[in-house]
Design a protein around this motif. Sequence first.
Motif, PDB file in Angstrom:
ATOM      1  N   GLY A 279     106.560  28.388 -47.341  1.00 28.04           N
ATOM      2  CA  GLY A 279     107.047  29.697 -46.925  1.00 28.04           C
ATOM      3  C   GLY A 279     106.720  29.979 -45.476  1.00 28.04           C
ATOM      4  N   GLY A 280     107.469  30.907 -44.887  1.00 32.58           N
ATOM      5  CA  GLY A 280     107.358  31.161 -43.461  1.00 32.58           C
ATOM      6  C   GLY A 280     106.008  31.659 -42.992  1.00 32.58           C
ATOM      7  N   VAL A 281     105.274  32.389 -43.857  1.00 28.00           N
ATOM      8  CA  VAL A 281     103.978  32.940 -43.443  1.00 28.00           C
ATOM      9  C   VAL A 281     102.934  31.834 -43.289  1.00 28.00           C
ATOM     10  CG1 VAL A 281     102.151  34.603 -44.065  1.00 28.00           C
ATOM     11  CG2 VAL A 281     104.535  35.170 -44.462  1.00 28.00           C
ATOM     12  N   ILE A 282     103.222  30.641 -43.804  1.00 28.55           N
ATOM     13  CA  ILE A 282     102.298  29.516 -43.640  1.00 28.55           C
ATOM     14  C   ILE A 282     102.189  29.137 -42.160  1.00 28.55           C
ATOM     15  CG2 ILE A 282     101.842  27.122 -44.321  1.00 28.55           C
ATOM     16  CD1 ILE A 282     101.490  29.251 -46.510  1.00 28.55           C
ATOM     17  N   ALA A 283     103.117  29.619 -41.343  1.00 29.98           N
ATOM     18  CA  ALA A 283     103.007  29.403 -39.896  1.00 29.98           C
ATOM     19  C   ALA A 283     101.782  30.106 -39.319  1.00 29.98           C
ATOM     20  CB  ALA A 283     104.267  29.902 -39.192  1.00 29.98           C
ATOM     21  N   ASN A 284     101.208  31.045 -40.083  1.00 33.49           N
ATOM     22  CA  ASN A 284     100.002  31.741 -39.646  1.00 33.49           C
ATOM     23  C   ASN A 284      98.836  30.754 -39.585  1.00 33.49           C
ATOM     24  OD1 ASN A 284      97.393  33.310 -40.149  1.00 33.49           O
ATOM     25  ND2 ASN A 284      98.834  34.981 -39.799  1.00 33.49           N
ATOM     26  N   LYS A 285      98.332  30.524 -38.392  1.00 33.17           N
ATOM     27  CA  LYS A 285      97.290  29.506 -38.195  1.00 33.17           C
ATOM     28  C   LYS A 285      96.011  29.847 -38.952  1.00 33.17           C
ATOM     29  CE  LYS A 285      94.929  26.780 -34.643  1.00 33.17           C
ATOM     30  NZ  LYS A 285      93.580  26.918 -35.216  1.00 33.17           N
ATOM     31  N   ARG A 286      95.642  31.114 -38.980  1.00 32.64           N
ATOM     32  CA  ARG A 286      94.419  31.500 -39.688  1.00 32.64           C
ATOM     33  C   ARG A 286      94.525  31.181 -41.174  1.00 32.64           C
ATOM     34  NH1 ARG A 286      89.123  31.572 -39.527  1.00 32.64           N
ATOM     35  NH2 ARG A 286      88.199  33.219 -40.805  1.00 32.64           N
ATOM     36  N   LEU A 287      95.682  31.409 -41.757  1.00 29.72           N
ATOM     37  CA  LEU A 287      95.875  31.093 -43.174  1.00 29.72           C
ATOM     38  C   LEU A 287      95.724  29.597 -43.405  1.00 29.72           C
ATOM     39  CD1 LEU A 287      96.628  31.660 -46.079  1.00 29.72           C
ATOM     40  CD2 LEU A 287      99.043  31.806 -45.377  1.00 29.72           C
ATOM     41  N   ARG A 288      96.328  28.789 -42.555  1.00 29.60           N
ATOM     42  CA  ARG A 288      96.215  27.342 -42.718  1.00 29.60           C
ATOM     43  C   ARG A 288      94.771  26.881 -42.545  1.00 29.60           C
ATOM     44  NH1 ARG A 288     100.268  27.381 -38.957  1.00 29.60           N
ATOM     45  NH2 ARG A 288      99.110  26.016 -37.548  1.00 29.60           N
ATOM     46  N   ASP A 289      94.103  27.399 -41.523  1.00 24.29           N
ATOM     47  CA  ASP A 289      92.726  26.970 -41.253  1.00 24.29           C
ATOM     48  C   ASP A 289      91.780  27.324 -42.396  1.00 24.29           C
ATOM     49  OD1 ASP A 289      93.558  25.983 -38.831  1.00 24.29           O
ATOM     50  OD2 ASP A 289      92.744  27.627 -37.624  1.00 24.29           O
ATOM     51  N   VAL A 290      91.880  28.561 -42.889  1.00 22.12           N
ATOM     52  CA  VAL A 290      90.997  28.983 -43.983  1.00 22.12           C
ATOM     53  C   VAL A 290      91.300  28.198 -45.251  1.00 22.12           C
ATOM     54  CG1 VAL A 290      90.394  30.922 -45.506  1.00 22.12           C
ATOM     55  CG2 VAL A 290      90.597  31.285 -43.042  1.00 22.12           C
ATOM     56  N   ALA A 291      92.579  27.978 -45.538  1.00 20.41           N
ATOM     57  CA  ALA A 291      92.949  27.217 -46.733  1.00 20.41           C
ATOM     58  C   ALA A 291      92.400  25.795 -46.658  1.00 20.41           C
ATOM     59  CB  ALA A 291      94.465  27.196 -46.887  1.00 20.41           C
ATOM     60  N   LEU A 292      92.539  25.150 -45.510  1.00 22.21           N
ATOM     61  CA  LEU A 292      92.044  23.779 -45.364  1.00 22.21           C
ATOM     62  C   LEU A 292      90.523  23.725 -45.479  1.00 22.21           C
ATOM     63  CD1 LEU A 292      94.372  22.646 -42.438  1.00 22.21           C
ATOM     64  CD2 LEU A 292      94.375  21.705 -44.758  1.00 22.21           C
ATOM     65  N   GLU A 293      89.843  24.676 -44.864  1.00 18.11           N
ATOM     66  CA  GLU A 293      88.387  24.689 -44.883  1.00 18.11           C
ATOM     67  C   GLU A 293      87.843  24.941 -46.292  1.00 18.11           C
ATOM     68  OE1 GLU A 293      84.719  27.435 -43.124  1.00 18.11           O
ATOM     69  OE2 GLU A 293      86.680  27.495 -42.151  1.00 18.11           O
ATOM     70  N   ARG A 294      88.358  25.964 -46.940  1.00 16.12           N
ATOM     71  CA  ARG A 294      87.835  26.309 -48.261  1.00 16.12           C
ATOM     72  C   ARG A 294      88.281  25.311 -49.329  1.00 16.12           C
ATOM     73  NH1 ARG A 294      88.672  32.720 -48.973  1.00 16.12           N
ATOM     74  NH2 ARG A 294      88.113  32.093 -51.103  1.00 16.12           N
ATOM     75  N   ALA A 295      89.467  24.743 -49.164  1.00 17.29           N
ATOM     76  CA  ALA A 295      89.934  23.730 -50.114  1.00 17.29           C
ATOM     77  C   ALA A 295      89.076  22.478 -50.019  1.00 17.29           C
ATOM     78  CB  ALA A 295      91.396  23.402 -49.864  1.00 17.29           C
ATOM     79  N   ALA A 296      88.731  22.068 -48.800  1.00 15.43           N
ATOM     80  CA  ALA A 296      87.883  20.887 -48.628  1.00 15.43           C
ATOM     81  C   ALA A 296      86.537  21.087 -49.315  1.00 15.43           C
ATOM     82  CB  ALA A 296      87.700  20.596 -47.140  1.00 15.43           C
ATOM     83  N   ALA A 297      85.981  22.290 -49.180  1.00 10.52           N
ATOM     84  CA  ALA A 297      84.699  22.581 -49.830  1.00 10.52           C
ATOM     85  C   ALA A 297      84.804  22.560 -51.342  1.00 10.52           C
ATOM     86  CB  ALA A 297      84.192  23.948 -49.358  1.00 10.52           C
ATOM     87  N   ALA A 298      86.012  22.855 -51.867  1.00 16.04           N
ATOM     88  CA  ALA A 298      86.220  22.876 -53.316  1.00 16.04           C
ATOM     89  C   ALA A 298      86.731  21.545 -53.852  1.00 16.04           C
ATOM     90  CB  ALA A 298      87.204  23.986 -53.681  1.00 16.04           C
ATOM     91  N   GLY A 299      86.911  20.548 -52.973  1.00 15.67           N
ATOM     92  CA  GLY A 299      87.409  19.247 -53.413  1.00 15.67           C
ATOM     93  C   GLY A 299      88.898  19.253 -53.732  1.00 15.67           C
ATOM     94  N   VAL A 300      89.646  20.137 -53.064  1.00 15.28           N
ATOM     95  CA  VAL A 300      91.085  20.260 -53.301  1.00 15.28           C
ATOM     96  C   VAL A 300      91.832  19.766 -52.061  1.00 15.28           C
ATOM     97  CG1 VAL A 300      92.987  21.890 -53.666  1.00 15.28           C
ATOM     98  CG2 VAL A 300      90.822  22.197 -54.890  1.00 15.28           C
ATOM     99  N   SER A 301      92.793  18.891 -52.248  1.00 12.27           N
ATOM    100  CA  SER A 301      93.611  18.425 -51.132  1.00 12.27           C
ATOM    101  C   SER A 301      94.733  19.427 -50.882  1.00 12.27           C
ATOM    102  CB  SER A 301      94.203  17.047 -51.421  1.00 12.27           C
ATOM    103  OG  SER A 301      95.070  17.099 -52.545  1.00 12.27           O
ATOM    104  N   VAL A 302      95.141  19.569 -49.628  1.00  7.94           N
ATOM    105  CA  VAL A 302      96.163  20.542 -49.252  1.00  7.94           C
ATOM    106  C   VAL A 302      97.335  19.832 -48.600  1.00  7.94           C
ATOM    107  CG1 VAL A 302      96.693  22.562 -47.832  1.00  7.94           C
ATOM    108  CG2 VAL A 302      94.455  22.364 -48.934  1.00  7.94           C
ATOM    109  N   ARG A 303      98.531  20.193 -49.038  1.00  3.91           N
ATOM    110  CA  ARG A 303      99.756  19.680 -48.426  1.00  3.91           C
ATOM    111  C   ARG A 303     100.501  20.844 -47.798  1.00  3.91           C
ATOM    112  NH1 ARG A 303     101.720  14.513 -50.943  1.00  3.91           N
ATOM    113  NH2 ARG A 303     103.784  15.106 -50.183  1.00  3.91           N
TER     114      ARG A 303
END
Length: 367
Positions: A279-303
């Motif tokens: 979706g278009g809001v994924i262009a929001n850099k803060r959303l991508r950064d937080v998702a990648l950071e917190r997903a890594a801590a939870a052992g979840v891969s992000v595409r």
Amino acid sequence: MDAPLVLGIETSCDETGIGIVRGRQLLSNTIASSMDEHARYGGVVPEVAARAHLEALQPSIDAALAEAGVTLDEIDAVAVTSGPGLAGALMVGVGAAKGLAVALDKPLYAVNHLVGHIAADILDADAGELEYPTVALLVSGGHTSLLLVRDLTSDVELLGETMDDAAGEAFDKVARLLKLPYPGGPEIDRAAASGDPTAIRFPRGLSRASDMASHRYDFSFSGLKTAVARWVEQHEAAGQPVPVADVAASFREAVVDVLVTKALDACERYGVPRLLLGGGVIANKRLRDVALERAAAAGVSVRIPPLRLCTDNGAMIAALAAELITSGRRPSTLAFGADSTLPVTEIQVAEDPDATAPAPLTARAAS
């Protein structure tokens, strides 16, 4: 079978998208946006969007064919967004797709806009195969949805969705409160860059313990928008300057926190170590950064699909149709229309029970 050559048409909102794919290979992705026409109104006007689609469709199709280096006669199938979206805008694309399919005597696939956002991921040649099941978080101007995808062409379950404003709508409305231009997403992002995301603790909608039973994966941003409005009004009434950067950063943080928290909770609950963002809001850099950071801590891969394929586009619609064809699904009949509330579980609309799936292209070429 050889990979099908599919032309996709997307007109669910304010962007006229024409895409051409050969299976999972992206050949062209043409987008004509009417955003500037809506800016004077501070949001998308459905009638203006529909008129813009009418004007942009033919030039966009011509441009997509030229970029792909193919002709209409070479197209194996036509695909179109049936819903969800703005009814008038959808009608333009649906009418054009039906006309093309009949004139060319090609199979027609009417597909779901939201599932198309997931299909955008398979056009990333460097990402590898999309594994199932996966949790998908789709965030756009009109939709905020959390999905469990067991199979792209046959099994998509809605876990939760927005109950009022979508995240993108909330960005637009808060931007207007802060006297920032439309569209609000990029403007909030720019303002937030110099702000403190912890300056103001805005509410996280549907995140209390009491919400978990019936709204665990649903979203609500209307209360957040109202909280921002009250905060700004109080400061203005007191004659105090509004710290736009801090308000923008704190608002953005509240939205991102809710989105990422609920998405990762779904991954944990369903035992799925994979999260797809679209979706278009994924262009929001803060959303991508937080998702990648917190997903890594939870052992979840992000595409995350390429950002140019995250906004509404015809390539994702063509890609979904190509997957349906490859999986043996029959074409749609002409007995479908624009469905502004099409549920995400309906991946394809009006599949023809009497038709046969398109034959392998090699067989058709031989005949």
